[in-house]
Scaffold this motif. Structure first.
Motif, mmCIF file in Angstrom:
data_model
loop_
_atom_site.group_PDB
_atom_site.id
_atom_site.type_symbol
_atom_site.label_atom_id
_atom_site.label_comp_id
_atom_site.label_asym_id
_atom_site.label_seq_id
_atom_site.Cartn_x
_atom_site.Cartn_y
_atom_site.Cartn_z
ATOM 1 N N GLN A 228 -5.984 -8.736 6.775
ATOM 2 C CA GLN A 228 -5.980 -7.295 6.961
ATOM 3 C C GLN A 228 -4.559 -6.725 6.930
ATOM 4 O OE1 GLN A 228 -8.192 -4.562 7.448
ATOM 5 N NE2 GLN A 228 -9.472 -5.994 6.296
ATOM 6 N N ARG A 229 -3.627 -7.447 7.510
ATOM 7 C CA ARG A 229 -2.229 -6.991 7.478
ATOM 8 C C ARG A 229 -1.697 -6.996 6.043
ATOM 9 N NH1 ARG A 229 1.973 -6.111 10.950
ATOM 10 N NH2 ARG A 229 4.066 -6.853 10.443
ATOM 11 N N ALA A 230 -2.064 -8.016 5.283
ATOM 12 C CA ALA A 230 -1.624 -8.084 3.886
ATOM 13 C C ALA A 230 -2.245 -6.954 3.065
ATOM 14 C CB ALA A 230 -1.999 -9.440 3.294
ATOM 15 N N LEU A 231 -3.516 -6.663 3.280
ATOM 16 C CA LEU A 231 -4.173 -5.572 2.559
ATOM 17 C C LEU A 231 -3.484 -4.238 2.831
ATOM 18 C CD1 LEU A 231 -7.838 -6.676 3.247
ATOM 19 C CD2 LEU A 231 -6.886 -6.313 0.963
ATOM 20 N N LEU A 232 -3.150 -3.972 4.075
ATOM 21 C CA LEU A 232 -2.448 -2.727 4.399
ATOM 22 C C LEU A 232 -1.071 -2.684 3.765
ATOM 23 C CD1 LEU A 232 -3.380 -2.122 8.151
ATOM 24 C CD2 LEU A 232 -3.960 -0.675 6.204
ATOM 25 N N ALA A 233 -0.397 -3.834 3.735
ATOM 26 C CA ALA A 233 0.929 -3.865 3.123
ATOM 27 C C ALA A 233 0.845 -3.568 1.631
ATOM 28 C CB ALA A 233 1.583 -5.226 3.361
ATOM 29 N N TYR A 234 -0.114 -4.170 0.935
ATOM 30 C CA TYR A 234 -0.305 -3.880 -0.492
ATOM 31 C C TYR A 234 -0.605 -2.398 -0.708
ATOM 32 C CZ TYR A 234 -0.418 -8.638 -2.440
ATOM 33 O OH TYR A 234 -0.083 -9.895 -2.880
ATOM 34 N N GLU A 235 -1.440 -1.840 0.160
ATOM 35 C CA GLU A 235 -1.866 -0.448 -0.004
ATOM 36 C C GLU A 235 -0.737 0.533 0.292
ATOM 37 O OE1 GLU A 235 -5.280 2.413 -0.331
ATOM 38 O OE2 GLU A 235 -4.738 0.462 -1.149
ATOM 39 N N ARG A 236 0.037 0.275 1.349
ATOM 40 C CA ARG A 236 1.003 1.259 1.826
ATOM 41 C C ARG A 236 2.419 1.020 1.341
ATOM 42 N NH1 ARG A 236 -0.975 1.632 8.211
ATOM 43 N NH2 ARG A 236 -3.031 2.542 7.791
#
Length: 301
Positions: A228-236
């Motif tokens: 989940q942290r990686a997904l947010l990093a990719y998105e933001r």
């Protein structure tokens, strides 16, 4: 789509009606939100739902949804109403384009207060909602929700139901609560050895207690939080690149991140976000604010 003035929790468009509600304040530790939906499209829909730290209870009023494990596609089943615990692998959710129902997002602690150790027995599997809960309560609740004339009344019915169930439910073991808080605070980077030392349990005992309370082992739960942290990093932070995101999220390197992403989501990050950004679907993409949960795909007949 536009958000109406009279009912600010309601979003409507030509093919879709979405209603969002918050649980009453004393329930919000356990209930993250309500999401009602009515879709009336002639085009099938497919949603790729990534692993999250959220348990979902869905009441179906009309239509059926087919769920398939994105990594192990032989694991598939269809449901009207469904209970979905924490899963380490993504889910492909498909329906005809016409669907009416209501989804409840619960914390793992909230799900445990309702089900107790039976939550662990589910092992992260999907199950028909009525089969997951004892007695006729859920069936009767589903009937009342379907018959209620407004989303506001439906959300009030859910508030009353959870109020009663939580009052009589079981709390998490304090040591499990501590260990889960360590994992959440570190976004999954706390070593299992630290959790073993902090609880005073053996590694085997820690795993047993986690499976009972969350339906997953500590390492699997940590993987979800780190993803989940990686997904947010990719998105933001699109300018960061895979190597920096891998370092930020506790992966050995970019190759390790991509390997783990593929093993959990069924595709590499580039494919997931390409699909996520290319879709022109009428409904909102993510199920919860502050999380990357979904890539929506339109399906040709």
């Amino acid at each position: 789509m536009e958000r109406t003035d009279a009912t600010p929790d309601l979003v409507v468009g030509g093919e879709i009606e979405m209603a969002y509600g918050a649980a009453r304040p004393r329930l919000r530790e356990y209930v993250l939100g309500y999401r009602g939906y009515r879709l009336s499209s002639d085009r099938p829909r497919r949603r790729l739902e990534v692993p999250t730290d959220v348990v979902t209870l869905t009441f179906g009023f009309d239509g059926e949804i087919r769920l398939t494990d994105a990594v192990a596609p032989a694991d598939t089943a269809s449901f009207g109403s469904v209970f979905a615990g924490l899963r380490r692998t993504a889910t492909v959710a498909e329906h005809s384009g016409r669907l009416h129902g209501l989804a409840v997002s619960l914390t793992p602690q909230g799900a445990y207060r309702i089900l107790g150790p039976a939550l662990g027995d589910l092992g992260g599997r999907w199950t028909e909602a009525a089969a997951a809960f004892p007695g006729r309560g859920p069936r009767e609740l589903a009937e009342r929700l379907c018959e209620a004339p407004t989303w506001k009344l439906r959300f009030a019915l859910l508030d009353a139901y959870f109020d009663a169930r939580f009052a009589a439910g079981r709390l998490w073991d304090p040591s499990v609560t501590w260990a889960w808080e360590q994992l959440r605070a570190s976004h999954g980077r706390t070593p299992v050895r630290t959790l073993v030392d902090g609880t005073g349990w053996s590694r085997r005992r820690l795993e047993q207690r986690f499976r009972e309370h969350l339906g997953l082992a500590p390492k699997q739960a940590a993987d979800i939080l780190r993803l989940q942290r990686a997904l947010l990093a990719y998105e933001r932070r699109p300018g960061w690149g895979g190597a920096r995101i891998a370092d930020h999220c506790g992966f050995y390197d970019q190759a390790h991140l991509v390997h783990t992403f593929r093993a959990m989501v069924g595709c590499p990050p580039t494919a997931f976000f390409a699909s996520r950004h290319a879709a022109e679907a009428p409904e909102p993409t993510d199920r919860l604010a502050g999380r990357v949960t979904t890539a929506i795909q339109l399906v040709d007949h």
